[in-house]
Design a protein around this motif. Structure first.
Motif, PDB file in Angstrom:
ATOM      1  N   LEU A 335      -3.892  -4.650  11.735  1.00 31.60           N
ATOM      2  CA  LEU A 335      -4.152  -3.603  10.730  1.00 31.60           C
ATOM      3  C   LEU A 335      -5.814  -3.535  10.395  1.00 31.60           C
ATOM      4  O   LEU A 335      -6.339  -2.468  10.308  1.00 31.60           O
ATOM      5  CB  LEU A 335      -3.495  -3.766   9.342  1.00 31.60           C
ATOM      6  CG  LEU A 335      -1.933  -3.415   9.368  1.00 31.60           C
ATOM      7  CD1 LEU A 335      -1.084  -4.307   8.125  1.00 31.60           C
ATOM      8  CD2 LEU A 335      -1.797  -2.079   9.634  1.00 31.60           C
ATOM      9  N   ILE A 336      -6.333  -4.623  10.266  1.00 32.59           N
ATOM     10  CA  ILE A 336      -7.872  -4.850  10.184  1.00 32.59           C
ATOM     11  C   ILE A 336      -8.570  -4.408  11.470  1.00 32.59           C
ATOM     12  O   ILE A 336      -9.515  -3.561  11.338  1.00 32.59           O
ATOM     13  CB  ILE A 336      -8.196  -6.520   9.888  1.00 32.59           C
ATOM     14  CG1 ILE A 336      -7.514  -6.865   8.783  1.00 32.59           C
ATOM     15  CG2 ILE A 336      -9.691  -6.606   9.840  1.00 32.59           C
ATOM     16  CD1 ILE A 336      -7.624  -8.257   8.496  1.00 32.59           C
ATOM     17  N   ALA A 354      -3.871  -6.780   4.574  1.00 31.49           N
ATOM     18  CA  ALA A 354      -4.180  -7.433   5.519  1.00 31.49           C
ATOM     19  C   ALA A 354      -5.133  -8.462   5.693  1.00 31.49           C
ATOM     20  O   ALA A 354      -5.174  -9.589   5.760  1.00 31.49           O
ATOM     21  CB  ALA A 354      -4.117  -6.805   6.848  1.00 31.49           C
ATOM     22  N   MET A 355      -6.241  -7.855   4.819  1.00 28.54           N
ATOM     23  CA  MET A 355      -7.418  -8.810   4.431  1.00 28.54           C
ATOM     24  C   MET A 355      -6.955  -9.721   3.711  1.00 28.54           C
ATOM     25  O   MET A 355      -7.683 -10.902   3.546  1.00 28.54           O
ATOM     26  CB  MET A 355      -8.713  -7.909   4.003  1.00 28.54           C
ATOM     27  CG  MET A 355      -9.247  -6.961   5.157  1.00 28.54           C
ATOM     28  SD  MET A 355     -10.567  -5.983   4.383  1.00 28.54           S
ATOM     29  CE  MET A 355     -10.296  -4.218   5.066  1.00 28.54           C
ATOM     30  N   VAL A 356      -6.202  -9.577   2.540  1.00 30.48           N
ATOM     31  CA  VAL A 356      -5.709 -10.710   1.844  1.00 30.48           C
ATOM     32  C   VAL A 356      -4.992 -11.667   2.680  1.00 30.48           C
ATOM     33  O   VAL A 356      -5.037 -12.911   2.301  1.00 30.48           O
ATOM     34  CB  VAL A 356      -4.934  -9.904   0.489  1.00 30.48           C
ATOM     35  CG1 VAL A 356      -4.254 -11.187  -0.491  1.00 30.48           C
ATOM     36  CG2 VAL A 356      -5.814  -9.002  -0.286  1.00 30.48           C
ATOM     37  N   SER A 375       9.178  -7.567   6.737  1.00 30.93           N
ATOM     38  CA  SER A 375       8.695  -6.607   7.812  1.00 30.93           C
ATOM     39  C   SER A 375       7.199  -6.369   7.638  1.00 30.93           C
ATOM     40  O   SER A 375       6.393  -5.972   8.667  1.00 30.93           O
ATOM     41  CB  SER A 375       9.577  -5.522   8.150  1.00 30.93           C
ATOM     42  OG  SER A 375       9.202  -4.594   7.136  1.00 30.93           O
ATOM     43  N   ILE A 376       6.725  -6.457   6.463  1.00 26.83           N
ATOM     44  CA  ILE A 376       5.651  -5.996   6.122  1.00 26.83           C
ATOM     45  C   ILE A 376       4.483  -7.368   5.829  1.00 26.83           C
ATOM     46  O   ILE A 376       3.672  -7.253   4.791  1.00 26.83           O
ATOM     47  CB  ILE A 376       5.261  -4.962   5.070  1.00 26.83           C
ATOM     48  CG1 ILE A 376       6.044  -5.225   3.702  1.00 26.83           C
ATOM     49  CG2 ILE A 376       5.575  -3.586   5.732  1.00 26.83           C
ATOM     50  CD1 ILE A 376       5.820  -4.174   2.638  1.00 26.83           C
ATOM     51  N   PHE A 377       5.110  -8.440   6.279  1.00 27.63           N
ATOM     52  CA  PHE A 377       4.091  -9.734   6.256  1.00 27.63           C
ATOM     53  C   PHE A 377       4.060 -10.565   4.817  1.00 27.63           C
ATOM     54  O   PHE A 377       3.313 -11.293   4.739  1.00 27.63           O
ATOM     55  CB  PHE A 377       2.815  -9.440   6.859  1.00 27.63           C
ATOM     56  CG  PHE A 377       2.809  -8.388   7.873  1.00 27.63           C
ATOM     57  CD1 PHE A 377       3.578  -8.803   9.330  1.00 27.63           C
ATOM     58  CD2 PHE A 377       2.099  -7.383   7.959  1.00 27.63           C
ATOM     59  CE1 PHE A 377       3.484  -7.877  10.154  1.00 27.63           C
ATOM     60  CE2 PHE A 377       2.246  -6.547   8.827  1.00 27.63           C
ATOM     61  CZ  PHE A 377       2.853  -6.560  10.172  1.00 27.63           C
ATOM     62  N   MET A 378       5.299 -10.154   4.023  1.00 24.11           N
ATOM     63  CA  MET A 378       5.194 -10.833   2.791  1.00 24.11           C
ATOM     64  C   MET A 378       6.532 -11.533   2.743  1.00 24.11           C
ATOM     65  O   MET A 378       7.463 -11.006   3.536  1.00 24.11           O
ATOM     66  CB  MET A 378       5.026  -9.901   1.579  1.00 24.11           C
ATOM     67  CG  MET A 378       3.802  -9.155   1.839  1.00 24.11           C
ATOM     68  SD  MET A 378       3.571  -7.957  -0.010  1.00 24.11           S
ATOM     69  CE  MET A 378       2.741  -6.708   0.861  1.00 24.11           C
ATOM     70  N   LYS A 379       6.580 -12.412   1.612  1.00 24.71           N
ATOM     71  CA  LYS A 379       7.864 -13.183   1.577  1.00 24.71           C
ATOM     72  C   LYS A 379       8.593 -12.741   0.371  1.00 24.71           C
ATOM     73  O   LYS A 379       7.971 -12.642  -0.872  1.00 24.71           O
ATOM     74  CB  LYS A 379       7.793 -14.572   1.420  1.00 24.71           C
ATOM     75  CG  LYS A 379       7.253 -15.072   2.917  1.00 24.71           C
ATOM     76  CD  LYS A 379       6.977 -16.609   2.637  1.00 24.71           C
ATOM     77  CE  LYS A 379       6.399 -17.283   4.169  1.00 24.71           C
ATOM     78  NZ  LYS A 379       5.829 -18.708   3.956  1.00 24.71           N
TER      79      LYS A 379
END
Length: 416
Positions: A335-336, A354-356, A375-379
């Motif tokens: 994304l970055i 994504a930067m975070v 699916s969007i990279f968080m838990k």
């Protein structure tokens, strides 16, 4: 210590051992002499950088009042009556006034939502419309090349009055002021061009001077003038505690100084774990808005730490391109890379998340489906307490925790 965290219209309680708690970032205490409609009246009677509103407006002119949409906490129903009173004193007819909701890139309102924003009486007596980015007038270009393409009813008005609330904005420095026009009633292409400056290191929360995003959006006003603003600062319960009125830069800057006195929070060290909430509805209606709290929290967490993000997000992502980018990305790093080569409005917030993620993991307490969150990279977690327990398991039970119950409003500043 037991701490209350608001999610949507509900509250959750999280218990944090005293030995782990670094602090709770809430507003600084200051004396508030005038609040609510009294604060607005005082501001209208004492404008900064312009004459009184009633001395600017002429009878017979077509007037638009641009105000915030349903995703913003601005209590338009409190701010509008004082303005309409001044216009009435100038014998301005109701049919010559239109209230325009500044949607930016957000969805349109229902009639009930409009009524809720302005109040039953105003809705029944003054024409209320959503900004229409497809029906616009091209009014010029900024030096950056941003097209000043403005919703027609705003562009063709004789006078423009802009309302807003002032809080920290993660790349425009602060909300409020000229943002009612750009991006408020601008086209997607215009917003996209302006927001493309967000990758500049000077485009950060709490910074106005030399901030390229703020400079560009204020330059747009040279082509689409603002005659008068009324901006307010809100407390954690969304009550008006301060108001400024007058010139779109001079009055706005005074409002920003007041905001700093309350919400700029010095911290002595970065935390291992940051618990952050937008403060509940309507600011956590979707992930597109909740991201603002996440971005403020990144200033308080150490590299390799964990941010526990709390937001209802009952309307899901809140923006189609934002959702598309997040769902399509194979990993957060992509994304970055994508935003550098293909800036798109909506995608910019996916890249900001994504930067975070480059700095810390994100544990997400929301009403979104757990598989979707993964699916969007968080838990995903059902409660703040469970998320904290998991964070302790991962980072150790000596981890230091900082809590930001109103993360969209509070800006941590490392004192070292």
């Amino acid at each position: 210590m037991k701490i209350e965290i608001v999610i949507g219209k509900e509250k959750q309680e999280v218990n944090i051992p005293d030995k782990n708690l670094l602090g709770i970032l809430k507003s600084n205490s200051i004396e508030k002499s005038l609040v609510g409609s009294e604060a607005v009246s005082y501001a209208l009677n004492n404008p900064i950088g312009t004459p009184r509103l009633k001395d600017i407006i002429k009878k017979g002119e077509k007037i638009v009042i641009i105000t915030s949409d349903i995703t913003r906490p601005l209590p338009s129903y409190i701010v509008l009556p004082g303005i309409l009173k001044e216009l009435k004193e100038k014998c301005v007819r109701s049919e010559d006034i239109t209230i325009v909701f500044a949607l930016g890139s957000h969805r349109k309102h229902t009639a009930e939502e409009m009524k809720k924003l302005v109040g039953d009486h105003i809705y029944s007596t003054i024409k209320c419309v959503d900004g229409d980015s497809k029906d616009f007038v091209h009014m010029g270009k900024t030096r950056l090349g941003t097209p000043v393409d403005i919703t027609r009813i705003v562009a063709e008005a004789d006078r423009r009055i802009c309302l807003g609330n002032i809080e920290y904005h993660y790349f425009a420095g602060y909300s409020g002021g000229a943002k009612a026009i750009m991006p408020g009633v601008s086209t997607r292409e215009a917003i996209q061009m302006n927001h493309s400056c967000m990758v500049d290191p000077l485009a950060v929360a709490g910074k106005i001077d030399n901030n390229p995003v703020r400079m560009d959006l204020e330059e747009a006003i040279e082509h689409c003038p603002i005659d008068f603003i009324v901006n307010v600062v809100l407390d954690e319960k969304k009550n008006v505690i301060h108001a400024v009125a007058g010139h779109y830069i001079e009055a706005h800057r005074e409002g920003c100084k007041f905001l700093d006195r309350i919400y700029s929070k010095k911290i002595e060290e970065l935390a291992d774990i940051v618990i952050v909430s937008q403060g509940g509805a309507p600011k956590d209606l979707n992930l597109y808005q909740t991201q603002k709290a996440l971005d403020n929290a990144k200033h308080a967490v150490r590299k390799g730490g964990i941010i526990i993000l709390v937001g209802s997000c009952e309307e899901g992502f809140g923006e189609k391109t934002f959702e598309k980018w997040l769902r399509a990305a194979p990993d957060s790093q992509s994304l970055i890379e994508r935003i550098k080569n293909d800036f798109q409005l909506g995608g910019h917030k996916a890249a900001a998340i994504a930067m975070v993620l480059e700095k810390s993991d994100i544990y997400f307490v929301s009403k979104m489906e757990p598989e979707l969150v993964k699916s969007i990279f968080m838990k995903p977690y059902p409660s703040v307490q469970e998320a904290l327990r998991s964070a302790f398991d991962n980072l150790g039970y000596d981890s230091k925790v900082l809590v930001m119950p109103f993360g969209g409003s509070t800006l941590p500043v490392l004192s070292k």
